[in-house]
Design a protein around this motif. Structure first.
Motif, short mmCIF file in Angstrom:
data_model
loop_
_atom_site.label_atom_id
_atom_site.label_comp_id
_atom_site.label_asym_id
_atom_site.label_seq_id
_atom_site.Cartn_x
_atom_site.Cartn_y
_atom_site.Cartn_z
N PHE A 69 0.96 -1.53 0.15
CA PHE A 69 -0.16 -0.07 0.31
C PHE A 69 0.73 1.60 -0.40
O PHE A 69 1.70 1.35 0.78
CB PHE A 69 -1.01 -0.46 1.04
CG PHE A 69 -0.09 -0.34 2.47
CD1 PHE A 69 0.44 0.82 3.01
CD2 PHE A 69 0.20 -1.33 2.90
CE1 PHE A 69 0.82 0.71 4.49
CE2 PHE A 69 0.32 -1.53 4.21
CZ PHE A 69 1.02 -0.83 4.97
N VAL A 70 0.40 2.28 -0.78
CA VAL A 70 1.11 3.91 -0.09
C VAL A 70 0.83 4.71 0.43
O VAL A 70 -0.87 4.42 0.90
CB VAL A 70 0.65 4.62 -1.91
CG1 VAL A 70 1.21 5.68 -1.72
CG2 VAL A 70 1.33 3.15 -3.14
N VAL A 71 1.35 4.87 1.23
CA VAL A 71 0.67 6.12 1.93
C VAL A 71 1.73 7.21 1.55
O VAL A 71 2.90 7.68 2.24
CB VAL A 71 2.05 5.85 3.72
CG1 VAL A 71 1.47 5.93 4.80
CG2 VAL A 71 1.03 4.67 4.48
N HIS A 78 6.22 10.21 0.65
CA HIS A 78 5.69 8.75 0.17
C HIS A 78 6.37 7.64 1.02
O HIS A 78 7.03 7.72 0.53
CB HIS A 78 5.70 8.90 -1.28
CG HIS A 78 5.40 7.79 -2.68
ND1 HIS A 78 5.81 7.72 -3.40
CD2 HIS A 78 4.79 6.65 -1.89
CE1 HIS A 78 5.31 6.27 -4.16
NE2 HIS A 78 4.46 6.10 -2.90
N LEU A 79 5.42 6.83 1.35
CA LEU A 79 5.33 5.72 2.00
C LEU A 79 5.08 4.18 1.19
O LEU A 79 4.32 5.10 0.81
CB LEU A 79 5.89 5.80 3.79
CG LEU A 79 6.23 6.18 4.12
CD1 LEU A 79 6.09 6.41 5.62
CD2 LEU A 79 7.61 7.04 3.75
N GLN A 80 6.24 3.37 0.69
CA GLN A 80 5.40 2.55 0.39
C GLN A 80 5.44 1.32 1.76
O GLN A 80 6.22 0.98 2.84
CB GLN A 80 5.77 1.54 -0.56
CG GLN A 80 5.35 0.50 -0.96
CD GLN A 80 3.98 1.03 -2.05
OE1 GLN A 80 4.41 2.29 -2.85
NE2 GLN A 80 3.41 0.06 -3.09
N GLY A 81 4.59 0.63 1.76
CA GLY A 81 3.78 -0.45 3.64
C GLY A 81 3.56 -1.77 2.68
O GLY A 81 3.43 -2.12 1.65
N MET A 82 3.87 -2.84 3.52
CA MET A 82 3.92 -3.90 3.27
C MET A 82 3.59 -4.98 4.72
O MET A 82 4.19 -4.03 5.89
CB MET A 82 4.73 -4.63 2.54
CG MET A 82 4.39 -6.34 2.45
SD MET A 82 5.64 -6.98 1.36
CE MET A 82 3.85 -6.65 -0.38
#
Length: 239
Positions: free
Chosen positions: A31-33, A216-220
């Motif tokens: 997901f994108v934060v 911009h963070l990318q999460g998992m």
């Protein structure tokens, strides 16, 4: 973790798939934060995010969360972390009444919306105490998120003030100087944290008009079962 691939989405998938299977959630596998003009979650705004654990409305929350910084903000967005076990142990020693309330009273956690991929409706809900103990009475998990905490509590009206007092004490303890770690994630860095122990949040940030590089963070997420399974497999091969 440092110097991770910068391409959007690839970094978390590369890191997680190299290790094990990711945890699918209502936010999809990854997901994108970042700030969104039509946010569906407080995380997708520039507002402050108070310390919390994720997916408290799932019966089995993911054990590990990876947050990969694609682009840092020059206008706020400082990451914050606190060890929930440390705060719980302190309360157990210094304020046993509050500890007892937080470890015995089940609270509701709720989230609803549309799945990112299928667009199907979801209504997720679970009941659990903020501090969960194992059969030996040892601290096992922390579940704390004021933005997803529901209005329902597993007690009568005469206990409501006691619960809110305990929640306030726990929340205040998290932000004490000796419990809080804060720093700015740099581009190419990733924070990997135990989602059932370490609470995370961020300071507010702004996106000035015309800004081409918003935070911009990318999460998992990854489940502990997957991690332990891989560890056992590696151990067996090394024997």
């Amino acid at each position: 973790m440092h110097n991770i691939i910068h391409s959007i989405g690839a970094a978390c998938r590369h890191r997680a798939y190299k290790l094990l299977k990711s945890f699918g959630s209502n936010f999809s596998n990854d997901f994108v934060v970042k700030s969104n003009p039509e946010p569906t979650n407080l995380a997708f705004t520039g507002y402050r995010l108070h310390l919390h654990t994720d997916l408290t409305y799932y019966q089995q929350e993911p054990g590990i969360q990876i947050l990969h910084c694609i682009q840092k903000s020059e206008y706020g967005g400082i990451s914050e972390f606190a060890d929930g076990f440390k705060v719980a142990y302190d309360l157990q020693k210094e304020d046993p009444e509050t500890f007892d309330t937080l470890s015995t009273v089940a609270l509701s956690f709720v989230n609803h919306g549309l799945h990112k991929s299928s667009k199907a409706d979801y209504v997720l809900c679970d009941w659990k105490p903020i501090i969960r103990l194992n059969q030996e009475g040892e601290i096992q998990k922390i579940a704390f998120n004021n933005t997803t905490r529901g209005a329902w509590m597993s007690v009568g009206p005469d206990k409501i003030k006691t619960i809110y007092r305990a929640i306030k004490i726990f929340n205040s303890a998290l932000t004490k100087k000796e419990n809080l770690i804060s720093f700015a994630l740099q581009q190419g860095e990733a924070a990997c944290l135990n989602n059932t122990r370490v609470l995370h949040g961020r300071s507010a940030f702004t996106v000035p008009p015309g800004c081409q590089t918003p935070r911009h963070l990318q999460g998992m997420y990854i489940d502990w079962d997957e991690i332990y399974s891989r560890m056992r497999g590696i151990t067996a091969k090394l024997k």
